[in-house]
Design an enzyme around this catalytic site. Structure first.
Site, PDB file in Angstrom:
ATOM      1  N   TYR B 172       0.982  -1.272  -0.153  1.00 45.10           N
ATOM      2  CA  TYR B 172       0.087   0.088  -0.122  1.00 45.10           C
ATOM      3  C   TYR B 172       1.124   1.108   0.015  1.00 45.10           C
ATOM      4  O   TYR B 172       2.067   1.173   0.277  1.00 45.10           O
ATOM      5  CB  TYR B 172      -1.076   0.112   1.281  1.00 45.10           C
ATOM      6  CG  TYR B 172      -0.290   0.456   2.622  1.00 45.10           C
ATOM      7  CD1 TYR B 172      -0.083   1.666   2.794  1.00 45.10           C
ATOM      8  CD2 TYR B 172      -0.049  -0.749   3.317  1.00 45.10           C
ATOM      9  CE1 TYR B 172       0.322   1.937   4.485  1.00 45.10           C
ATOM     10  CE2 TYR B 172       0.462  -0.512   4.714  1.00 45.10           C
ATOM     11  CZ  TYR B 172       0.787   0.925   5.106  1.00 45.10           C
ATOM     12  OH  TYR B 172       1.092   1.083   6.236  1.00 45.10           O
ATOM     13  N   CYS B 173       0.440   2.221  -0.269  1.00 46.09           N
ATOM     14  CA  CYS B 173       0.949   3.740  -0.249  1.00 46.09           C
ATOM     15  C   CYS B 173       0.072   4.673   0.193  1.00 46.09           C
ATOM     16  O   CYS B 173      -0.346   4.494   1.341  1.00 46.09           O
ATOM     17  CB  CYS B 173       1.545   3.876  -1.764  1.00 46.09           C
ATOM     18  SG  CYS B 173       0.540   3.705  -3.201  1.00 46.09           S
ATOM     19  N   ARG B 174       0.094   5.750  -0.598  1.00 45.81           N
ATOM     20  CA  ARG B 174      -0.861   7.062  -0.009  1.00 45.81           C
ATOM     21  C   ARG B 174      -2.171   6.866  -0.121  1.00 45.81           C
ATOM     22  O   ARG B 174      -3.039   7.683   0.550  1.00 45.81           O
ATOM     23  CB  ARG B 174      -0.091   8.344  -0.553  1.00 45.81           C
ATOM     24  CG  ARG B 174       1.249   8.664  -0.065  1.00 45.81           C
ATOM     25  CD  ARG B 174       1.758   9.647  -0.629  1.00 45.81           C
ATOM     26  NE  ARG B 174       3.135   9.988  -0.145  1.00 45.81           N
ATOM     27  CZ  ARG B 174       4.189  10.437  -1.052  1.00 45.81           C
ATOM     28  NH1 ARG B 174       3.965  10.178  -2.446  1.00 45.81           N
ATOM     29  NH2 ARG B 174       5.381  10.149  -0.668  1.00 45.81           N
TER      30      ARG B 174
END
Lengths: 207, 207
Positions: B172-174
């Site tokens: 996952y990221c932002r």
DNA sequence: TTTTTATTCCAGTATTCCATGGAATACTGG
DNA sequence: CCAGTATTCCATGGAATACTGGAATAAAAA
């Protein structure tokens, strides 16, 4: 689709929902509809806008799928398209309240000027107060605070006798910027009742 | 203050918060800051905006008390002014996603084009996957999903060997519009791992 | 004290948004 | 089919917003 284009388009679309609420008239229309479906004339009257302007803003909200329209005989009724919009309106109020000192100040000053005290019902024994919904009956039927009874604000005169003077009357209406409950609290206190306004933000579900 | 004036002013103020998010650049800046404080140059770079424009928008957000600024040596660092803003951003995403078919379509199409599958970790036994945070380490330190490990996306090459090929890698990221996790998923799959992107919207708390 | 770096401010231009009055449209009811 | 009612659409003028380049400012560093 390139990553940069994807991100741009995504933010364009998401921000368009925020932009819809960024006009005070449209925000008010959404909050009126959070309390139940209404036709164009009802919305016009409650929001004190011109008919053309009311309709213009409703078209914008419809285009963004925030509201849905349905004709019933000669009137077009609008309603919120989804219940998550109520959560969004609540979140917006919460942030605006915490961050904008001027908003808090404006509301505090108005309530003080009106002499409207507030109560948090979680802090009161259930037997000590009556929760009173003063919105129109159709909005009460659409959705109301658990345990609330309904006396529409314009029927208070003849219905006041139903109320128990031994209990604290805690009135609510459509939200923090709605003044129906302020009027009712003032009238009840003048008639010898003990009445205050509900402190919590109340925003109702759609059907 | 008259009731009509009170209501007008109230809606003017509350809608100004929505209006702040109504510009795609400002919305992106807010979301970048939801993942941790950043200085003007970092924000400029991540959002691919001019320096003047980045600063202009930050002044608007600061004026509305949505962000706070603090100088650290020669740089000005910005951060979200309150954690409720994260809730507001989440609520905005949820509503935009449900209501805007075009948004769903845009994201679906991009993910498909990139070949990025998604996983809902609640549906997986905890022993079967690794949750991988691919944001910069400073954002991971600021706040991350419980149980996640951090490999910043630009250090994947040399850190990949740490990962267990027997487990599914869930990156996952932002947030939904961030493509760092797509890149990482692609690289991991090319190197013989089984990798997908986390399905849930993740938005981090501020300090 | 001066220089450097980072950031903000200013004025101009272009674009978008908003409200309006009147015309057009979409129905219902007779 | 026509009249009436409710609502939407159109074109307009003015206000508001957004972006830019360059100047100004506010620090830190030398």
């Amino acid at each position: 689709m390139k990553k940069v284009e994807f991100k741009s388009k995504g933010y364009e679309l998401i921000s368009s929902v925020a932009k819809a609420m960024g006009n005070p008239h449209r925000l008010e229309l959404l909050e009126l509809l959070a309390n139940g479906p209404k036709n164009v004339e009802e919305l016009r009257r409650e929001a004190r806008m011109t008919l053309t302007n009311t309709s213009n803003h409703l078209q914008i909200l419809k285009q963004l799928k925030l509201v849905k329209a349905r004709r019933q005989f000669t009137s077009i009724y609008y309603r919120l398209a989804d219940e998550t919009i109520i959560s969004l309106l609540k979140a917006l109020h919460i942030t605006a309240f915490r961050q904008l000192v001027e908003l808090k100040h404006t509301i505090g000053q108005f309530r003080q000027q009106y002499g409207t005290d507030r109560a948090v019902i979680a802090e009161l024994p259930a037997t000590d107060y009556i929760l009173l919904d003063v919105r129109p009956a159709v909005e009460y039927r659409h959705g109301h605070h658990r345990g609330a009874i309904n006396i529409p604000h314009n029927q208070l005169g003849k219905s006041m006798v139903q109320l128990d003077k031994g209990k604290l009357i805690v009135a609510y209406c459509r939200g923090e910027l709605c003044t129906l409950a302020d009027e009712v609290v003032q009238q009840l206190n003048a008639a010898g009742f003990r009445a205050v306004r509900l402190a919590e933000v109340v925003m109702m579900k759609s059907a």
